[in-house]
Design a protein around this motif. Structure first.
Motif, PDB file in Angstrom:
ATOM      1  N   TYR A 196       0.834  -1.202   0.000  1.00  0.00           N
ATOM      2  CA  TYR A 196       0.000   0.000   0.000  1.00  0.00           C
ATOM      3  C   TYR A 196       0.872   1.257   0.000  1.00  0.00           C
ATOM      4  CZ  TYR A 196      -3.998  -2.984   1.217  1.00  0.00           C
ATOM      5  OH  TYR A 196      -4.989  -3.943   1.221  1.00  0.00           O
TER       6      TYR A 196
ATOM      7  N   TYR B 288       0.837   0.188  -4.577  1.00  0.00           N
ATOM      8  CA  TYR B 288       0.400  -1.011  -5.278  1.00  0.00           C
ATOM      9  C   TYR B 288      -0.993  -1.466  -4.855  1.00  0.00           C
ATOM     10  CZ  TYR B 288       5.315  -1.515  -6.691  1.00  0.00           C
ATOM     11  OH  TYR B 288       6.562  -1.319  -7.211  1.00  0.00           O
TER      12      TYR B 288
ATOM     13  N   LYS C 299      -3.915  -0.789  -5.909  1.00  0.00           N
ATOM     14  CA  LYS C 299      -4.811  -1.127  -7.023  1.00  0.00           C
ATOM     15  C   LYS C 299      -4.453  -2.455  -7.673  1.00  0.00           C
ATOM     16  CE  LYS C 299      -5.993   3.663  -8.179  1.00  0.00           C
ATOM     17  NZ  LYS C 299      -5.964   4.727  -9.214  1.00  0.00           N
TER      18      LYS C 299
ATOM     19  N   HIS D  48      -5.563  -8.045  -5.417  1.00  0.00           N
ATOM     20  CA  HIS D  48      -6.836  -8.680  -5.767  1.00  0.00           C
ATOM     21  C   HIS D  48      -7.177  -9.699  -4.689  1.00  0.00           C
ATOM     22  CE1 HIS D  48     -10.032 -10.433  -8.118  1.00  0.00           C
ATOM     23  NE2 HIS D  48      -9.429 -11.615  -8.153  1.00  0.00           N
TER      24      HIS D  48
ATOM     25  N   ARG E 233      -6.082  -2.728   4.894  1.00  0.00           N
ATOM     26  CA  ARG E 233      -6.541  -1.978   3.720  1.00  0.00           C
ATOM     27  C   ARG E 233      -6.960  -0.547   4.069  1.00  0.00           C
ATOM     28  NH1 ARG E 233     -11.021  -4.746  -0.046  1.00  0.00           N
ATOM     29  NH2 ARG E 233     -12.060  -4.894   1.982  1.00  0.00           N
TER      30      ARG E 233
END
Length: 447
Positions: A302, A306, A308, A311, A326
């Motif tokens: 983060y 990165y 985005k 997944h 997150r």
């Protein structure tokens, strides 16, 4: 007698920081290519104002991963989306530890349904291969070290040439006799030049347009000569090792963060698997930011920007930790624009300091005290000063915030990490990362 492992080195030094701390370490620059062709200032200007040619053939490690379990082993040990990963596409691969901390990234290209190429600093390659072999995955590996470390010498398996800058499109069309096939960012197209087949990766650096051409080494000289010949009327400039290291500071990519592998008890077997004289045991730490605790140098994906790429639609090592983190407060990636007068005073002893490059971690201060750390610092001549890619507390990440960089080399273990060593300060202003507006707003818009 077996070669010493990374864990052997840590045990002998007394700690991971004791092993890695090397004040005044020379910064890494690519091997084999010339340090400068026409001067680093002109070479930097070329990708801002004209067209530049860069030779990336020699300094990266390559590892091919092939077999029925190739996708599964990469997905189990990387945070990326493998449900949407087309053949011919490339991604920044993001492997993390169980604590959700970065191992080190790499460029992962999908060459076939069950075949991938992972390129870059070999720490991510070591991580994937270790877990594949320990986990019994049905997959094989082929490796090609960088030219400085290739056993027996000899050329690399692949050539890599980047063409970058506002005139890159014109140069490429002159070489190939027409436009490139329509290609999304970080996707490849098949190209042919005088009967030679290779790949064109839609790429860019410091926000500038361009391509990376990749193919068998047997075609390297002919392809290189074709670009030099077609580029001469356009003022093509070859970029040497010094200038090559700097566009990451503008484009917001932090190279080679410290792998978060040195302290977790459950990774002891991994550390005993790794050689001492490899990237994990030899990449130095230095600068004014000293801590005896190696975990103070770890970073999350983060923080590196990165988020985005992560997944959560599949299970992987570190998934739970990343999910929990997150929405947490964390440092943010910013660009510090250093005061040119202070740079001349502190780095140049009153004069133009010339080329400045360091991967040293320097403290970033505000009135409240330490608020962050630099990750890479370099002269950017078209900007007119030195930029520092940095991680700072969110409260000090607002563009325009004034901070100072503590410039110096802490002697390391044996000295109080909080001691005032009289290091000078260089004033700086927080700006976004990526610094280049095009890289920040449009770089991946068609990815």
């Amino acid at each position: 007698m077996p070669s010493p492992s990374l864990q052997d080195g840590i045990d002998t030094a007394g700690s991971p920081v004791g092993l890695l701390w090397k004040p005044g370490a020379e910064p890494w620059t690519p091997e084999v290519v010339e340090r400068e062709y026409v001067g680093w200032r002109q070479e930097q200007a070329a990708w801002h104002e004209g067209v530049a040619l860069l030779n990336l053939s020699h300094h990266m490690f390559d590892m091919w991963i092939e077999g029925p379990d190739a996708t599964r082993v990469l997905a189990d040990h990387g945070a990326n989306n493998f449900e949407k990963f087309a053949v011919g596409q490339a991604k920044q691969y993001v492997p993390v530890t169980a604590e959700g901390l970065i191992v080190t990234d790499g460029i992962l290209a999908r060459e076939g349904a069950d075949r991938y190429l992972l390129s870059g600093v070999p720490a991510a390659q070591h991580w994937v291969r270790y877990h594949a072999e320990k986990g019994g995955y049905d997959v094989g590996f082929e490796t090609d070290a960088s030219s400085a470390f290739r056993p027996g010498g000899g050329p690399p398996k692949l050539f890599r040439y980047q063409v970058q800058g506002p005139l890159a499109k014109e140069l490429v069309e002159n070489v190939f006799g027409g436009p490139m096939p329509e290609t999304k960012f970080f996707h490849t197209a098949d190209v042919r030049l005088d009967g030679r087949d290779f790949k064109a990766l839609r790429h860019g650096m410091a926000g500038q347009a361009g391509f990376e051409f990749i193919g068998p080494w047997e075609h390297a000289a002919a392809v290189h000569d074709a670009f030099l010949t077609a580029g001469e009327p356009l003022g093509l400039v070859q970029v040497g090792a010094l200038a090559y290291t700097t566009p990451s500071v503008e484009s917001g990519w932090i190279p080679s963060p410290v792998p978060a592998i040195y302290s977790a008890p459950e990774l002891e077997d991994y550390r005993r698997h790794l050689p001492l004289f490899g990237i994990e045991g030899q990449r130095p730490l230095n600068g004014s930011h000293f801590s005896p605790d190696i975990e103070d140098y770890y970073v999350s994906p983060y923080e590196l920007g990165y988020g985005k790429l992560i997944h959560f639609g599949h299970d992987f090592i570190g998934r739970d930790a990343l999910l929990a983190a997150r929405d947490a407060d964390r440092r943010q990636k910013v660009t510090l624009v250093l005061d040119p007068d202070d740079v001349r005073r502190v780095v140049g002893e009153g004069n133009d300091p010339g080329f400045v490059l360091t991967y040293a971690r320097h403290w970033v201060e505000a009135e409240a005290g330490a608020v962050g750390v630099t990750m890479q610092t370099a002269s950017i001549d078209p900007v007119g000063t030195v930029l520092a890619q940095s991680l700072v507390d969110a409260a000090h990440a607002v563009p325009g915030t004034r901070v100072a960089v503590v410039w110096g080399e802490h002697p390391g273990p044996g000295t109080d990490p909080g001691a005032d060593l009289g290091f000078p300060r260089i004033r700086g202003t927080v700006q976004p990362s990526p610094f280049d507006r095009h890289a920040r707003t449009r770089y991946r818009r068609n990815g």
